[in-house]
Design a protein around this motif. Structure first.
Motif, short mmCIF file in Angstrom:
data_model
loop_
_atom_site.label_atom_id
_atom_site.label_comp_id
_atom_site.label_asym_id
_atom_site.label_seq_id
_atom_site.Cartn_x
_atom_site.Cartn_y
_atom_site.Cartn_z
N THR A 1 38.70 32.90 46.32
CA THR A 1 38.51 33.27 44.98
C THR A 1 39.42 34.51 44.47
O THR A 1 39.28 35.20 45.23
CB THR A 1 37.09 33.71 44.69
N TYR A 2 40.18 34.12 43.58
CA TYR A 2 41.16 34.78 43.06
C TYR A 2 41.11 35.19 41.41
O TYR A 2 40.54 34.21 40.69
CB TYR A 2 42.58 34.34 43.27
N SER A 3 41.54 36.53 41.16
CA SER A 3 41.22 36.91 39.85
C SER A 3 42.42 37.47 39.24
O SER A 3 42.97 38.26 39.80
CB SER A 3 40.04 37.87 39.50
N CYS A 4 42.93 37.07 38.13
CA CYS A 4 44.36 37.41 37.40
C CYS A 4 43.90 38.05 36.16
O CYS A 4 43.28 37.40 35.31
CB CYS A 4 45.10 36.23 37.58
N SER A 5 44.29 39.27 35.82
CA SER A 5 44.09 39.89 34.84
C SER A 5 45.23 40.47 34.17
O SER A 5 46.06 40.96 34.90
CB SER A 5 42.92 41.17 34.93
N LEU A 6 44.97 40.73 32.67
CA LEU A 6 46.13 41.61 32.05
C LEU A 6 45.19 42.28 30.94
O LEU A 6 44.41 41.95 30.24
CB LEU A 6 46.88 40.66 31.15
N ALA A 7 45.44 43.54 31.07
CA ALA A 7 44.61 44.44 30.19
C ALA A 7 45.23 45.82 29.86
O ALA A 7 45.98 46.25 30.30
CB ALA A 7 43.25 44.90 31.26
N ARG A 8 44.47 46.18 28.78
CA ARG A 8 45.05 47.45 28.19
C ARG A 8 43.78 48.13 27.47
O ARG A 8 43.01 47.52 26.97
CB ARG A 8 46.40 47.34 27.27
N ALA A 9 43.56 49.50 27.55
CA ALA A 9 42.30 50.02 26.78
C ALA A 9 42.41 49.89 25.10
O ALA A 9 41.37 49.46 24.62
CB ALA A 9 41.97 51.62 27.10
N SER A 10 43.56 49.95 24.67
CA SER A 10 43.60 49.70 23.21
C SER A 10 45.04 49.24 23.14
O SER A 10 45.98 49.40 23.92
CB SER A 10 43.33 50.98 22.36
N SER A 11 45.27 48.51 21.97
CA SER A 11 46.54 47.96 21.60
C SER A 11 46.84 47.74 20.27
O SER A 11 45.77 47.58 19.38
CB SER A 11 46.93 46.55 22.21
#
Length: 151
Positions: free
Chosen positions: A75-85
């Motif tokens: 099981t694999y998780s791929c994420s793209l994140a930023r606290a605010s944008s």
């Protein structure tokens, strides 16, 4: 309510990040630039790959965190994140490849005002992409399960 949702999303990202130190992980910090389509590929041993592509406008260049984590066996998780944008997404796509018979377990997308509804994206067995949606996002996360392909 928005503050609570943002706090929850950041807490989940932090927990995945802390737990990821124990598991195979790839992390990069892509710089998203307005009016410039971009992409990043992350790869783990065994040819499991996560590919992100995007087209954003508005604001200024921003560093985001892209991660590919083996959250449990197969099981694999791929994420793209930023606290605010301040960026405005024109399009996005995420995919995880290198698995036999992949199956999406979960996709989450959050905007400043809450979750992105399912009519705004389309999904296959191993990918998700925007479906004509344009707007502000702060988290895009795809979790896929499947056995690693034999090399």
């Amino acid at each position: 309510k928005k503050t609570i949702m943002l706090f929850f999303v950041l807490l989940v990202c932090l927990l995945v990040s802390v737990d990821a130190k124990k598991r195979p992980t790839e992390i990069q910090m892509p710089n998203l630039k307005p009016a410039t389509p971009g992409s990043v590929d992350l790869k783990l041993a065994g040819d499991v790959t996560c590919a992100f592509s995007w087209h954003v406008d508005g604001g200024t260049n921003e560093d985001w965190e892209a991660s590919l984590v083996e959250v449990s066996p197969n099981t694999y998780s791929c994420s793209l994140a930023r606290a605010s944008s301040y960026l405005f997404f024109r399009s996005f796509s995420l995919s995880i490849t290198g698995l036999k018979e992949p199956k999406v377990l979960n996709f989450e997308a959050y905007t400043k005002s809450g979750p992105l509804t399912s009519d705004k994206w389309s999904m296959t067995s191993n990918s998700v992409s925007s479906n004509g949606w344009e707007g502000e996002a702060i988290v895009l996360s795809l979790t896929v399960t499947g056995e690693k392909q034999e090399l």
